[in-house]
Motif scaffolding. Structure first.
Motif, PDB file in Angstrom:
ATOM      1  N   ALA A  10       0.814  -1.202   0.000  1.00  0.00           N
ATOM      2  CA  ALA A  10       0.000   0.000   0.000  1.00  0.00           C
ATOM      3  C   ALA A  10       0.844   1.246   0.000  1.00  0.00           C
ATOM      4  CB  ALA A  10      -0.914  -0.019   1.220  1.00  0.00           C
ATOM      5  N   ALA A  11       0.289   2.263  -0.574  1.00  0.00           N
ATOM      6  CA  ALA A  11       1.003   3.522  -0.680  1.00  0.00           C
ATOM      7  C   ALA A  11       0.981   4.265   0.641  1.00  0.00           C
ATOM      8  CB  ALA A  11       0.358   4.375  -1.772  1.00  0.00           C
ATOM      9  N   PRO A  12       1.985   5.073   0.917  1.00  0.00           N
ATOM     10  CA  PRO A  12       1.978   5.871   2.119  1.00  0.00           C
ATOM     11  C   PRO A  12       0.902   6.929   2.054  1.00  0.00           C
ATOM     12  CG  PRO A  12       3.860   6.426   0.750  1.00  0.00           C
ATOM     13  CD  PRO A  12       3.232   5.228   0.146  1.00  0.00           C
ATOM     14  N   GLN A  13       0.597   7.518   3.206  1.00  0.00           N
ATOM     15  CA  GLN A  13      -0.514   8.455   3.293  1.00  0.00           C
ATOM     16  C   GLN A  13      -0.281   9.725   2.484  1.00  0.00           C
ATOM     17  OE1 GLN A  13      -3.484   7.909   4.790  1.00  0.00           O
ATOM     18  NE2 GLN A  13      -2.780   5.831   5.151  1.00  0.00           N
ATOM     19  N   ASP A  14       0.977  10.149   2.369  1.00  0.00           N
ATOM     20  CA  ASP A  14       1.257  11.395   1.660  1.00  0.00           C
ATOM     21  C   ASP A  14       1.566  11.176   0.185  1.00  0.00           C
ATOM     22  OD1 ASP A  14       3.643  10.098   1.992  1.00  0.00           O
ATOM     23  OD2 ASP A  14       4.777  11.891   2.576  1.00  0.00           O
ATOM     24  N   LEU A  15       1.067  10.087  -0.386  1.00  0.00           N
ATOM     25  CA  LEU A  15       1.341   9.769  -1.790  1.00  0.00           C
ATOM     26  C   LEU A  15       0.889  10.877  -2.727  1.00  0.00           C
ATOM     27  CD1 LEU A  15       2.463   7.548  -3.642  1.00  0.00           C
ATOM     28  CD2 LEU A  15       0.148   6.654  -3.837  1.00  0.00           C
ATOM     29  N   GLY A  16      -0.202  11.560  -2.369  1.00  0.00           N
ATOM     30  CA  GLY A  16      -0.725  12.629  -3.221  1.00  0.00           C
ATOM     31  C   GLY A  16       0.221  13.794  -3.364  1.00  0.00           C
ATOM     32  N   ASN A  17       1.168  13.945  -2.424  1.00  0.00           N
ATOM     33  CA  ASN A  17       2.121  15.056  -2.490  1.00  0.00           C
ATOM     34  C   ASN A  17       3.351  14.727  -3.331  1.00  0.00           C
ATOM     35  OD1 ASN A  17       0.498  16.598  -0.722  1.00  0.00           O
ATOM     36  ND2 ASN A  17       1.410  15.577   1.074  1.00  0.00           N
ATOM     37  N   ILE A  18       3.463  13.472  -3.754  1.00  0.00           N
ATOM     38  CA  ILE A  18       4.625  13.062  -4.542  1.00  0.00           C
ATOM     39  C   ILE A  18       4.456  13.493  -6.002  1.00  0.00           C
ATOM     40  CG2 ILE A  18       5.849  11.057  -5.472  1.00  0.00           C
ATOM     41  CD1 ILE A  18       5.442   9.646  -2.866  1.00  0.00           C
ATOM     42  N   LYS A  19       5.515  14.050  -6.576  1.00  0.00           N
ATOM     43  CA  LYS A  19       5.481  14.430  -7.986  1.00  0.00           C
ATOM     44  C   LYS A  19       5.596  13.183  -8.841  1.00  0.00           C
ATOM     45  CE  LYS A  19       7.448  19.030  -7.255  1.00  0.00           C
ATOM     46  NZ  LYS A  19       8.547  19.975  -7.592  1.00  0.00           N
ATOM     47  N   ARG A  20       4.599  12.971  -9.688  1.00  0.00           N
ATOM     48  CA  ARG A  20       4.534  11.728 -10.456  1.00  0.00           C
ATOM     49  C   ARG A  20       5.506  11.700 -11.631  1.00  0.00           C
ATOM     50  NH1 ARG A  20      -2.050  11.768 -10.961  1.00  0.00           N
ATOM     51  NH2 ARG A  20      -2.561  11.215  -8.805  1.00  0.00           N
ATOM     52  N   LEU A  21       5.661  12.820 -12.314  1.00  0.00           N
ATOM     53  CA  LEU A  21       6.414  12.828 -13.566  1.00  0.00           C
ATOM     54  C   LEU A  21       7.871  12.385 -13.405  1.00  0.00           C
ATOM     55  CD1 LEU A  21       6.335  13.366 -16.574  1.00  0.00           C
ATOM     56  CD2 LEU A  21       6.917  15.768 -16.115  1.00  0.00           C
ATOM     57  N   PRO A  22       8.634  12.910 -12.435  1.00  0.00           N
ATOM     58  CA  PRO A  22      10.024  12.435 -12.293  1.00  0.00           C
ATOM     59  C   PRO A  22      10.116  10.940 -12.011  1.00  0.00           C
ATOM     60  CG  PRO A  22       9.687  14.462 -11.051  1.00  0.00           C
ATOM     61  CD  PRO A  22       8.330  13.997 -11.493  1.00  0.00           C
ATOM     62  N   ILE A  23       9.148  10.422 -11.234  1.00  0.00           N
ATOM     63  CA  ILE A  23       9.143   8.985 -10.945  1.00  0.00           C
ATOM     64  C   ILE A  23       8.895   8.200 -12.225  1.00  0.00           C
ATOM     65  CG2 ILE A  23       7.935   7.137  -9.700  1.00  0.00           C
ATOM     66  CD1 ILE A  23       7.367   9.142  -7.491  1.00  0.00           C
ATOM     67  N   LEU A  24       7.914   8.658 -13.024  1.00  0.00           N
ATOM     68  CA  LEU A  24       7.588   7.979 -14.274  1.00  0.00           C
ATOM     69  C   LEU A  24       8.773   7.999 -15.232  1.00  0.00           C
ATOM     70  CD1 LEU A  24       5.203   6.546 -15.664  1.00  0.00           C
ATOM     71  CD2 LEU A  24       4.586   8.741 -16.696  1.00  0.00           C
ATOM     72  N   ILE A  25       9.456   9.140 -15.304  1.00  0.00           N
ATOM     73  CA  ILE A  25      10.616   9.254 -16.187  1.00  0.00           C
ATOM     74  C   ILE A  25      11.729   8.301 -15.729  1.00  0.00           C
ATOM     75  CG2 ILE A  25      12.478  10.781 -16.936  1.00  0.00           C
ATOM     76  CD1 ILE A  25      10.469  13.090 -16.860  1.00  0.00           C
ATOM     77  N   SER A  26      11.957   8.224 -14.420  1.00  0.00           N
ATOM     78  CA  SER A  26      12.981   7.317 -13.887  1.00  0.00           C
ATOM     79  C   SER A  26      12.706   5.885 -14.303  1.00  0.00           C
ATOM     80  CB  SER A  26      13.008   7.407 -12.350  1.00  0.00           C
ATOM     81  OG  SER A  26      13.322   8.701 -11.918  1.00  0.00           O
ATOM     82  N   LEU A  27      11.441   5.475 -14.160  1.00  0.00           N
ATOM     83  CA  LEU A  27      11.072   4.098 -14.494  1.00  0.00           C
ATOM     84  C   LEU A  27      11.207   3.837 -15.990  1.00  0.00           C
ATOM     85  CD1 LEU A  27       7.879   3.800 -12.256  1.00  0.00           C
ATOM     86  CD2 LEU A  27      10.122   2.818 -11.791  1.00  0.00           C
ATOM     87  N   ILE A  28      10.789   4.809 -16.791  1.00  0.00           N
ATOM     88  CA  ILE A  28      10.791   4.630 -18.247  1.00  0.00           C
ATOM     89  C   ILE A  28      12.218   4.503 -18.784  1.00  0.00           C
ATOM     90  CG2 ILE A  28      10.369   5.834 -20.427  1.00  0.00           C
ATOM     91  CD1 ILE A  28       7.735   6.795 -19.258  1.00  0.00           C
TER      92      ILE A  28
END
Length: 485
Positions: A10-28
């Motif tokens: 499960a995701a942590p409670q503050d997941l909504g504050n995480i910037k998605r784009l840098p994470i997506l770029i890292s994975l890609i």
């Protein structure tokens, strides 16, 4: 331990504050170059066979062995993503991949090259489920199509572009540069992820079921090894090297599934198949992956050994299709969010049937323009089926099944690709032998080329059957309704 909680990652409670784009770029970035390696060597197989003085069917293990290891490892990933953080999994995976890439580049003999490919495969097998599970956690169902479409750009575009890049590199450099040129990008992905990748899952450390791991390894490993041996031409199904691993793998698979169903903390929870759209999507994806990887292997063989094109020319022929695949995957993801799966999957399956039929008509006189057109149309069909079917299936799962659903899909994608390659190669070589047995001079270069054409056509006839099954199944697809929390 609460098994539902353990299964979720499960995701942590503050997941909504995480910037998605840098994470997506890292994975890609990491995913692109690791998946690219699944087909990057295809056009180099002829050169490798000559340099290391090994049979073409042995060189095939550089591809099927890679897929075999990935297929064995991914089921365990459903457990690993609950023991290690997102950063630990990804950075560890890409480090293994980078080490394997360096070993391949420096390999003095075929066995060392194969060891390097195995290390690369370990990295890929750990990384793929992390990517899919992270997207499931970061994006809500109504926005997941576009994100999965971006991931589709990687999963579909990378293997599609592999032969093209390989051909371009081999035109002026030797095969070792296929690894030298990938290594800096792999290292860059590690550095980029170290800075930008954030943890999006919670470590729950569920019980480690050693027996399930062993059964999973024997099951997936035995089945893929048996089919790969079939592709090597070891006497067909009558060979012990073929039927014994398949039987052992089949028995282990039944025991593995039974153990997961009765376990309170399954390593890979097959209850995900209770969701009908997940089940339909899984079968469609298996068919698509078998068609994709087999085509990307058969077409270079036909063009290089039959039509006598250079690796560079063969790579250029496959380039437009690879570009189309990468361009359309994000678009089909957005169309999925708007129109649902049926508007994409049904037409895509119909196009696939048409393309596979025309592939059965290929000959040594077929123009390069015709092959380009057919490959582009196939790429369009793939992009219309793959991500919509996968996203629709995962959307029907509850969050506790996300790690299991993504691991199941990734496992079956890799295993089906390995089986598809081996099975199609087996059909091709059998048809070649049958053709040469009926000609006056089986050593003639013309007859050898004709036998290759006949063998490729026979393989594509099998692909046509799979495509028809996919078309029939596509009519049963409907938009998933996400389960209530």
């Amino acid at each position: 331990m609460n098994t539902s909680t353990a299964a979720t990652g499960a995701a942590p409670q503050d997941l909504g504050n995480i910037k998605r784009l840098p994470i997506l770029i890292s994975l890609i970035i990491g995913a692109f170059f690791s998946i690219l390696n699944e087909t990057l060597l295809n056009i180099a197989f002829v050169d490798l066979s000559i340099e290391f003085d090994v049979a073409y069917t042995t060189v095939q293990w550089l591809s099927t062995g890679y897929l075999l290891v990935v297929g064995i490892l991914i089921p365990v990933s459903a457990l690993l993503v609950q023991w290690f953080t997102t950063r630990q999994m990804f950075l560890g995976a890409m480090t293994l991949f980078s080490i394997g890439t360096l070993v391949c580049a420096l390999a003095p003999e075929f066995s060392v090259l194969l060891i390097g490919r195995v290390l690369q495969a370990f990295g890929t097998g750990l990384m793929l489920p992390v990517m899919m599970n992270t997207i499931l956690l970061l994006y809500p169902p109504e926005k997941r199509g576009a994100a999965m479409g971006t991931m589709g750009l990687v999963i579909m575009f990378a293997p599609a572009i592999g032969p093209t890049l390989s051909g371009l590199i081999l035109e002026s450099l030797n095969w070792r540069w296929l690894f030298y040129l990938v290594l800096p990008f792999a290292i860059f992905s590690i550095l980029f992820a170290f800075v930008f990748l954030k943890n999006v899952s919670t470590i729950t450390k569920p019980r480690v079921d050693i027996l399930s791991i062993l059964l999973s390894t024997v099951a997936f490993g035995g089945i893929v090894f048996g089919f790969s041996s079939l592709g090597e031409g070891h006497g067909g199904w009558a060979s012990e090297r073929v039927y014994l691993p398949v039987i052992a793998g089949g028995i282990a698979m039944l025991l593995f599934i039974w153990r997961q169903l009765v376990s309170k903390e399954p390593m890979l929870d097959f209850r995900a198949f209770k969701a009908p759209m997940f089940s339909f999507g899984t079968v469609l994806i298996i068919i698509v992956m078998m068609s994709l990887f087999s085509t990307l292997l058969l077409l270079p063989i036909l063009m290089q050994q039959g039509m006598m094109l250079s690796a560079f020319a063969a790579g250029l022929v496959l380039l437009p299709g690879g570009i189309a695949n990468g361009f359309l995957s994000p678009i089909t993801g957005k169309l999925f969010d708007k129109f649902g799966p049926r508007a994409l999957v049904i037409p895509g399956a119909a196009i696939l049937v048409i393309v596979m039929y025309f592939f059965t008509q290929l000959s040594l006189d077929t123009s390069k323009g015709t092959i380009i057109l057919l490959h582009v149309m196939m790429s369009i069909a793939m992009s219309m089926i793959m991500m919509p079917a996968q996203t629709n299936g995962l959307n029907q799962l509850s969050p506790k099944y996300y790690p299991h659903g993504s691991a199941i899909l990734n496992t079956l994608q890799q295993v089906s690709a390995a089986i598809g390659i081996a099975f199609f190669i087996s059909v091709m070589t059998t048809s070649q032998k049958n053709y040469l047995a009926d000609v006056a001079d089986p050593t003639s270069k013309i007859e050898l080329a004709n036998s290759l054409s006949v063998g490729v056509n026979s393989s594509f006839k099998l692909g046509l059957v799979f495509a028809i099954i996919a078309l029939i199944m596509s009519f049963f697809i409907k938009r998933s309704v996400p389960p209530k929390a």
